[in-house]
Scaffold this motif. Structure first.
Motif, mmCIF file in Angstrom:
data_model
loop_
_atom_site.group_PDB
_atom_site.id
_atom_site.type_symbol
_atom_site.label_atom_id
_atom_site.label_comp_id
_atom_site.label_asym_id
_atom_site.label_seq_id
_atom_site.Cartn_x
_atom_site.Cartn_y
_atom_site.Cartn_z
ATOM 1 N N SER A 187 0.854 -1.186 0.000
ATOM 2 C CA SER A 187 0.000 0.000 0.000
ATOM 3 C C SER A 187 0.889 1.234 0.000
ATOM 4 N N LEU A 188 0.508 2.184 -0.849
ATOM 5 C CA LEU A 188 1.261 3.422 -1.011
ATOM 6 C C LEU A 188 0.337 4.604 -0.798
ATOM 7 N N LYS A 189 0.786 5.565 -0.025
ATOM 8 C CA LYS A 189 -0.025 6.752 0.254
ATOM 9 C C LYS A 189 0.054 7.716 -0.929
ATOM 10 N N VAL A 190 -1.111 8.273 -1.309
ATOM 11 C CA VAL A 190 -1.205 9.249 -2.390
ATOM 12 C C VAL A 190 -1.798 10.517 -1.815
ATOM 13 N N ASN A 191 -1.138 11.651 -2.058
ATOM 14 C CA ASN A 191 -1.648 12.946 -1.611
ATOM 15 C C ASN A 191 -2.145 13.731 -2.815
ATOM 16 N N PHE A 192 -3.447 13.952 -2.860
ATOM 17 C CA PHE A 192 -4.039 14.778 -3.912
ATOM 18 C C PHE A 192 -4.157 16.195 -3.366
ATOM 19 N N ASP A 193 -3.661 17.182 -4.137
ATOM 20 C CA ASP A 193 -3.632 18.559 -3.642
ATOM 21 C C ASP A 193 -4.576 19.504 -4.374
ATOM 22 N N ASP A 252 -7.333 0.333 3.410
ATOM 23 C CA ASP A 252 -6.059 -0.361 3.424
ATOM 24 C C ASP A 252 -6.071 -1.348 4.590
ATOM 25 N N PRO A 253 -5.789 -2.621 4.360
ATOM 26 C CA PRO A 253 -5.853 -3.605 5.451
ATOM 27 C C PRO A 253 -4.837 -3.374 6.561
ATOM 28 N N ASP A 254 -3.737 -2.683 6.267
ATOM 29 C CA ASP A 254 -2.700 -2.470 7.281
ATOM 30 C C ASP A 254 -2.936 -1.234 8.132
ATOM 31 N N TYR A 255 -3.348 -0.133 7.504
ATOM 32 C CA TYR A 255 -3.408 1.143 8.207
ATOM 33 C C TYR A 255 -4.814 1.743 8.287
ATOM 34 N N SER A 256 -5.794 1.081 7.721
ATOM 35 C CA SER A 256 -7.188 1.536 7.724
ATOM 36 C C SER A 256 -7.352 2.918 7.089
ATOM 37 N N VAL A 280 -9.003 3.712 0.465
ATOM 38 C CA VAL A 280 -8.398 3.307 -0.809
ATOM 39 C C VAL A 280 -8.860 4.280 -1.900
ATOM 40 N N ILE A 281 -8.067 4.419 -2.955
ATOM 41 C CA ILE A 281 -8.423 5.319 -4.056
ATOM 42 C C ILE A 281 -9.820 5.007 -4.575
ATOM 43 N N SER A 282 -10.512 6.044 -5.032
ATOM 44 C CA SER A 282 -11.873 5.871 -5.544
ATOM 45 C C SER A 282 -11.833 5.255 -6.933
ATOM 46 N N LYS A 283 -12.979 4.856 -7.417
ATOM 47 C CA LYS A 283 -13.048 4.260 -8.752
ATOM 48 C C LYS A 283 -12.622 5.273 -9.816
ATOM 49 N N VAL A 313 -7.900 13.712 -12.204
ATOM 50 C CA VAL A 313 -8.361 13.144 -10.928
ATOM 51 C C VAL A 313 -7.750 13.853 -9.720
ATOM 52 N N ASN A 314 -6.843 14.796 -9.967
ATOM 53 C CA ASN A 314 -6.261 15.582 -8.878
ATOM 54 C C ASN A 314 -7.062 16.882 -8.728
ATOM 55 N N ASN A 315 -8.331 16.724 -8.414
ATOM 56 C CA ASN A 315 -9.218 17.884 -8.354
ATOM 57 C C ASN A 315 -9.815 18.128 -6.972
ATOM 58 N N VAL A 316 -9.348 17.402 -5.972
ATOM 59 C CA VAL A 316 -9.839 17.574 -4.610
ATOM 60 C C VAL A 316 -8.669 18.018 -3.742
ATOM 61 N N THR A 317 -8.870 19.061 -2.949
ATOM 62 C CA THR A 317 -7.790 19.616 -2.143
ATOM 63 C C THR A 317 -7.548 18.805 -0.872
ATOM 64 N N ASP A 318 -6.293 18.585 -0.587
ATOM 65 C CA ASP A 318 -5.834 17.956 0.653
ATOM 66 C C ASP A 318 -6.574 16.668 0.994
ATOM 67 N N ILE A 319 -6.533 15.720 0.095
ATOM 68 C CA ILE A 319 -7.113 14.415 0.378
ATOM 69 C C ILE A 319 -6.018 13.369 0.239
ATOM 70 N N THR A 320 -5.960 12.482 1.198
ATOM 71 C CA THR A 320 -4.975 11.404 1.171
ATOM 72 C C THR A 320 -5.702 10.092 0.979
ATOM 73 N N ARG A 321 -5.274 9.348 -0.003
ATOM 74 C CA ARG A 321 -5.830 8.024 -0.287
ATOM 75 C C ARG A 321 -4.681 7.023 -0.329
ATOM 76 N N VAL A 322 -5.016 5.763 -0.547
ATOM 77 C CA VAL A 322 -4.018 4.702 -0.575
ATOM 78 C C VAL A 322 -4.196 3.851 -1.830
ATOM 79 N N ILE A 323 -3.087 3.536 -2.460
ATOM 80 C CA ILE A 323 -3.070 2.547 -3.547
ATOM 81 C C ILE A 323 -2.812 1.201 -2.892
#
Length: 168
Positions: A11-17, A60-64, A67-70, A140-150
Motif C-alpha cells: 500500500s502506497l499513500k497518495v496525496n491529492f492537492d 487499506d488492510p494495514d493502516y485503515s 483506498v483510491i476511488s473508482k 483526478v487531482n481535483n480535490v484539495t488535501d485528500i490522502t488516499r491509498v493505492i
C-alpha cells in the motif's frame, strides 16, 4: 525446477492537492519481499465513491486508510522497470489489473455481486520496484488535501528463497 509463486500486498499513500496536475507515486521504499524478484502478476483495487458495503476494497488492510476511488483508479497508470533500468510496462491503465469487478455499480438498489475477471499475468520479468511508479492523470487531482491509498497485490518468485527451502 518450477518457481514458487508468492504474493505480497503493498500500500502506497497518495496525496491529492487539487492543483489539476499529474500526481506521481514512487515505489521508492525498499520492500524486502520484492528484492531480486521475477514478476508473475499484479492486481489493483479501488473503493466505490458512494457509501455501500460492496466495493473491491474500502480501506487499506494495514493502516485503515481509504483506498483510491473508482474515478481515481480509472485515472491511474502503472509504470514498471526491470533490473537494467529499462521500462517493460509504460503507462498501463490500472483498470487492466483491476481483476475484481463490482457488477452492480450502475444498478442502484439492486443486490451487488463482485466477480473476479481474468488475472493479468507477466512472464517472470525481473522487477526493480524502487524505480517503478504509478502516475495519476491530472483530471483526478481535483480535490484539495485528500490522502488516499493505492493497494496492490504483487505475485512474484525469488529463486534464492526456493533454493533455501529445497535444502531443508
Amino acid at each position: 525446477m518450477l518457481p514458487t509463486i508468492r504474493k505480497v500486498t503493498i500500500s502506497l499513500k497518495v496525496n491529492f492537492d487539487g492543483t489539476l496536475t499529474p500526481v506521481k507515486v514512487n515505489f521508492n521504499q525498499d520492500i524486502e519481499e520484492l528484492r531480486n524478484v521475477r514478476l508473475w502478476g499484479v492486481e489493483t483495487y479501488y473503493s466505490t465513491d458512494r457509501n455501500t458495503q460492496h466495493s473491491t476494497l474500502k480501506q487499506d488492510p494495514d493502516y485503515s486508510r481509504v483506498v483510491i476511488s473508482k474515478t481515481q483508479f480509472q485515472g491511474a497508470f502503472l509504470n514498471l522497470y526491470d533490473t537494467k533500468n529499462v521500462y517493460f510496462l509504460q503507462n498501463c491503465p490500472f483498470a487492466v489489473y483491476g481483476t475484481l469487478q463490482n457488477n452492480g455499480d450502475s444498478f442502484l438498489g439492486k443486490d451487488f455481486a463482485i466477480t473476479e475477471r481474468d488475472a493479468k499475468n507477466f512472464n517472470g520479468q525481473f522487477l526493480d520496484i524502487q524505480s517503478s511508479f504509478v502516475i495519476f492523470d491530472a483530471s483526478v487531482n481535483n480535490v484539495t488535501d485528500i490522502t488516499r491509498v493505492i493497494v496492490m497485490d504483487v505475485y512474484y518468485s525469488r529463486m534464492d528463497l526456493d533454493k533455501v527451502l529445497l535444502k531443508k
